[in-house]
Design a protein around this motif. Structure first.
Motif, PDB file in Angstrom:
ATOM      1  N   GLN A  43     104.859  44.178  53.559  1.00 32.86           N
ATOM      2  CA  GLN A  43     104.287  44.612  52.285  1.00 32.86           C
ATOM      3  C   GLN A  43     103.043  43.783  51.935  1.00 32.86           C
ATOM      4  O   GLN A  43     102.711  43.613  50.754  1.00 32.86           O
ATOM      5  CB  GLN A  43     105.321  44.477  51.163  1.00 32.86           C
ATOM      6  CG  GLN A  43     106.400  45.556  51.148  1.00 32.86           C
ATOM      7  CD  GLN A  43     107.510  45.290  52.141  1.00 32.86           C
ATOM      8  OE1 GLN A  43     108.056  44.197  52.172  1.00 32.86           O
ATOM      9  NE2 GLN A  43     107.858  46.282  52.944  1.00 32.86           N
ATOM     10  N   ALA A  44     102.366  43.260  52.941  1.00 31.42           N
ATOM     11  CA  ALA A  44     101.186  42.429  52.692  1.00 31.42           C
ATOM     12  C   ALA A  44     100.139  43.194  51.891  1.00 31.42           C
ATOM     13  O   ALA A  44      99.894  44.377  52.121  1.00 31.42           O
ATOM     14  CB  ALA A  44     100.594  41.949  54.013  1.00 31.42           C
ATOM     15  N   ALA A  45      99.521  42.486  50.934  1.00 31.76           N
ATOM     16  CA  ALA A  45      98.496  43.080  50.074  1.00 31.76           C
ATOM     17  C   ALA A  45      97.106  42.681  50.551  1.00 31.76           C
ATOM     18  O   ALA A  45      96.944  41.756  51.354  1.00 31.76           O
ATOM     19  CB  ALA A  45      98.703  42.620  48.631  1.00 31.76           C
ATOM     20  N   GLU A  46      96.106  43.356  50.039  1.00 27.43           N
ATOM     21  CA  GLU A  46      94.718  43.004  50.347  1.00 27.43           C
ATOM     22  C   GLU A  46      94.319  41.732  49.583  1.00 27.43           C
ATOM     23  O   GLU A  46      94.646  41.576  48.406  1.00 27.43           O
ATOM     24  CB  GLU A  46      93.778  44.137  49.934  1.00 27.43           C
ATOM     25  CG  GLU A  46      93.999  45.446  50.684  1.00 27.43           C
ATOM     26  CD  GLU A  46      93.557  45.373  52.131  1.00 27.43           C
ATOM     27  OE1 GLU A  46      92.732  44.488  52.452  1.00 27.43           O
ATOM     28  OE2 GLU A  46      94.030  46.186  52.928  1.00 27.43           O
ATOM     29  N   LEU A  47      93.628  40.829  50.260  1.00 26.37           N
ATOM     30  CA  LEU A  47      93.122  39.632  49.578  1.00 26.37           C
ATOM     31  C   LEU A  47      92.294  40.004  48.354  1.00 26.37           C
ATOM     32  O   LEU A  47      92.394  39.372  47.296  1.00 26.37           O
ATOM     33  CB  LEU A  47      92.256  38.794  50.519  1.00 26.37           C
ATOM     34  CG  LEU A  47      92.916  38.029  51.660  1.00 26.37           C
ATOM     35  CD1 LEU A  47      91.862  37.243  52.419  1.00 26.37           C
ATOM     36  CD2 LEU A  47      93.996  37.106  51.142  1.00 26.37           C
ATOM     37  N   THR A  48      91.495  41.039  48.505  1.00 24.69           N
ATOM     38  CA  THR A  48      90.565  41.411  47.442  1.00 24.69           C
ATOM     39  C   THR A  48      91.257  42.051  46.250  1.00 24.69           C
ATOM     40  O   THR A  48      90.603  42.336  45.244  1.00 24.69           O
ATOM     41  CB  THR A  48      89.488  42.359  47.991  1.00 24.69           C
ATOM     42  OG1 THR A  48      90.121  43.476  48.646  1.00 24.69           O
ATOM     43  CG2 THR A  48      88.586  41.649  48.988  1.00 24.69           C
ATOM     44  N   SER A  49      92.576  42.273  46.340  1.00 23.03           N
ATOM     45  CA  SER A  49      93.305  42.770  45.177  1.00 23.03           C
ATOM     46  C   SER A  49      93.624  41.633  44.211  1.00 23.03           C
ATOM     47  O   SER A  49      94.157  41.864  43.122  1.00 23.03           O
ATOM     48  CB  SER A  49      94.593  43.474  45.616  1.00 23.03           C
ATOM     49  OG  SER A  49      95.523  42.556  46.176  1.00 23.03           O
ATOM     50  N   HIS A  50      93.308  40.393  44.620  1.00 22.73           N
ATOM     51  CA  HIS A  50      93.531  39.217  43.783  1.00 22.73           C
ATOM     52  C   HIS A  50      92.198  38.598  43.387  1.00 22.73           C
ATOM     53  O   HIS A  50      91.193  38.776  44.067  1.00 22.73           O
ATOM     54  CB  HIS A  50      94.368  38.184  44.547  1.00 22.73           C
ATOM     55  CG  HIS A  50      95.759  38.635  44.849  1.00 22.73           C
ATOM     56  ND1 HIS A  50      96.753  38.668  43.903  1.00 22.73           N
ATOM     57  CD2 HIS A  50      96.324  39.082  46.007  1.00 22.73           C
ATOM     58  CE1 HIS A  50      97.880  39.105  44.454  1.00 22.73           C
ATOM     59  NE2 HIS A  50      97.644  39.366  45.722  1.00 22.73           N
ATOM     60  N   PRO A  51      92.168  37.832  42.290  1.00 24.98           N
ATOM     61  CA  PRO A  51      90.924  37.156  41.888  1.00 24.98           C
ATOM     62  C   PRO A  51      90.433  36.217  42.984  1.00 24.98           C
ATOM     63  O   PRO A  51      91.219  35.694  43.777  1.00 24.98           O
ATOM     64  CB  PRO A  51      91.338  36.366  40.637  1.00 24.98           C
ATOM     65  CG  PRO A  51      92.565  37.047  40.133  1.00 24.98           C
ATOM     66  CD  PRO A  51      93.271  37.584  41.350  1.00 24.98           C
ATOM     67  N   SER A  52      89.142  35.972  43.005  1.00 22.56           N
ATOM     68  CA  SER A  52      88.553  35.089  44.018  1.00 22.56           C
ATOM     69  C   SER A  52      88.088  33.763  43.444  1.00 22.56           C
ATOM     70  O   SER A  52      87.519  32.942  44.175  1.00 22.56           O
ATOM     71  CB  SER A  52      87.369  35.796  44.694  1.00 22.56           C
ATOM     72  OG  SER A  52      86.355  36.084  43.730  1.00 22.56           O
ATOM     73  N   ASP A  53      88.335  33.537  42.143  1.00 25.53           N
ATOM     74  CA  ASP A  53      87.800  32.333  41.512  1.00 25.53           C
ATOM     75  C   ASP A  53      88.884  31.403  40.975  1.00 25.53           C
ATOM     76  O   ASP A  53      88.593  30.456  40.258  1.00 25.53           O
ATOM     77  CB  ASP A  53      86.849  32.710  40.376  1.00 25.53           C
ATOM     78  CG  ASP A  53      87.519  33.597  39.321  1.00 25.53           C
ATOM     79  OD1 ASP A  53      88.670  34.035  39.545  1.00 25.53           O
ATOM     80  OD2 ASP A  53      86.884  33.866  38.281  1.00 25.53           O
ATOM     81  N   LEU A  54      90.154  31.638  41.334  1.00 24.62           N
ATOM     82  CA  LEU A  54      91.231  30.766  40.885  1.00 24.62           C
ATOM     83  C   LEU A  54      91.201  29.459  41.675  1.00 24.62           C
ATOM     84  O   LEU A  54      91.044  29.460  42.895  1.00 24.62           O
ATOM     85  CB  LEU A  54      92.580  31.463  41.090  1.00 24.62           C
ATOM     86  CG  LEU A  54      93.829  30.700  40.664  1.00 24.62           C
ATOM     87  CD1 LEU A  54      93.854  30.509  39.152  1.00 24.62           C
ATOM     88  CD2 LEU A  54      95.088  31.437  41.131  1.00 24.62           C
ATOM     89  N   THR A  55      91.356  28.335  40.995  1.00 26.34           N
ATOM     90  CA  THR A  55      91.396  27.027  41.657  1.00 26.34           C
ATOM     91  C   THR A  55      92.655  26.291  41.220  1.00 26.34           C
ATOM     92  O   THR A  55      93.338  26.692  40.264  1.00 26.34           O
ATOM     93  CB  THR A  55      90.160  26.173  41.312  1.00 26.34           C
ATOM     94  OG1 THR A  55      90.244  25.749  39.944  1.00 26.34           O
ATOM     95  CG2 THR A  55      88.864  26.964  41.528  1.00 26.34           C
ATOM     96  N   VAL A  56      92.945  25.190  41.885  1.00 28.22           N
ATOM     97  CA  VAL A  56      94.132  24.412  41.527  1.00 28.22           C
ATOM     98  C   VAL A  56      94.008  23.837  40.122  1.00 28.22           C
ATOM     99  O   VAL A  56      95.017  23.533  39.477  1.00 28.22           O
ATOM    100  CB  VAL A  56      94.389  23.294  42.563  1.00 28.22           C
ATOM    101  CG1 VAL A  56      94.781  23.898  43.900  1.00 28.22           C
ATOM    102  CG2 VAL A  56      93.170  22.390  42.702  1.00 28.22           C
ATOM    103  N   ALA A  57      92.798  23.695  39.627  1.00 29.61           N
ATOM    104  CA  ALA A  57      92.608  23.187  38.262  1.00 29.61           C
ATOM    105  C   ALA A  57      93.093  24.180  37.216  1.00 29.61           C
ATOM    106  O   ALA A  57      93.341  23.804  36.066  1.00 29.61           O
ATOM    107  CB  ALA A  57      91.130  22.868  38.023  1.00 29.61           C
ATOM    108  N   ASP A  58      93.238  25.443  37.615  1.00 31.01           N
ATOM    109  CA  ASP A  58      93.681  26.481  36.684  1.00 31.01           C
ATOM    110  C   ASP A  58      95.202  26.624  36.627  1.00 31.01           C
ATOM    111  O   ASP A  58      95.715  27.410  35.829  1.00 31.01           O
ATOM    112  CB  ASP A  58      93.097  27.843  37.092  1.00 31.01           C
ATOM    113  CG  ASP A  58      91.579  27.834  37.137  1.00 31.01           C
ATOM    114  OD1 ASP A  58      90.974  27.280  36.202  1.00 31.01           O
ATOM    115  OD2 ASP A  58      91.013  28.374  38.110  1.00 31.01           O
TER     116      ASP A  58
END
Length: 215
Positions: A43-58
């Motif tokens: 059931q793997a999803a597309e990477l691009t279906s998730h935000p690209s700017d999340l960091t560990v600081a968030d």
């Protein structure tokens, strides 16, 4: 008596038809009402279906859920400036680097060749997520009825799993790269092998040890 039909406003204001005020039907104990069980990688999803700017600081100051781990791994996979310098390949010893570790989560970059076989293992109490950046990974899950069940996960895909997950990974092609996130952070892992008597056994090892097939 049947419940009356309710009109529920969707986020955009449009009516959503079909909800009722009937109480939910009773479910017998032991019967699952969740999604059908299976292999998470299927059931793997597309990477691009998730935000690209999340960091560990968030991240919140707690352990992450599977969905949050998947989002984190997918986002970091889309930030090559944070991990490109660690990429390298070795047929004997898998190349990997810890990108982040705190009390709630750790994030790793793994570089794969077809020879880099983890063997059967679990992640003890940690849930995890795998985002494939380049190439392709082969995941195997062990079934009692059919032996190993193989799933190929190509570049641009991400999947997550709970602490009950047991699998085996290797690179399908030379030059495969993936980002992995775990919560709580890895501390111990379980490695599996069949002994001379044909009995399955589990060996506990440190997260710092490289996973390899054991005999």
């Amino acid at each position: 008596m049947g419940g009356r039909e309710l009109t529920v406003l969707a986020p955009g204001g449009a009516p959503e038809v079909g909800a009722t005020d009937d109480p939910p039907a009773a479910v017998p104990l032991g019967v699952s009402v969740g999604p059908p069980s299976g292999v998470p990688a299927e059931q793997a999803a597309e990477l691009t279906s998730h935000p690209s700017d999340l960091t560990v600081a968030d991240l919140p100051s707690r352990d992450l859920t599977q969905a949050e781990l998947e989002e984190l791994a997918a986002s970091i996979a889309q930030q090559p400036e944070t991990w490109t310098r660690h990429v390298g390949f070795d047929g004997e010893d898998r190349v990997y680097a810890c990108l982040h570790r705190d009390t709630h989560v750790d994030v790793w970059l793994l570089c794969w060749t077809p020879e880099n076989d983890t063997g059967w293992h679990d992640h003890d109490v940690s849930s995890g997520a795998v985002a494939v950046v380049s190439g392709e990974l082969v995941e195997n899950n062990l079934t009692l009825a059919q032996g190993a069940r193989e799933t190929r996960v190509g570049a641009g895909k991400v999947f997550s799993f709970g602490p009950d997950h047991i699998h085996r990974l290797n690179g399908a092609v030379h030059g495969s790269v993936s980002v992995h996130a775990y919560s709580p952070p890895l501390w111990r892992m379980g490695q599996y092998a069949v002994n001379d008597a044909g009995v399955l056994r589990r060996v506990s090892l440190s997260y710092a040890d490289e996973l390899r097939p054991i005999i």
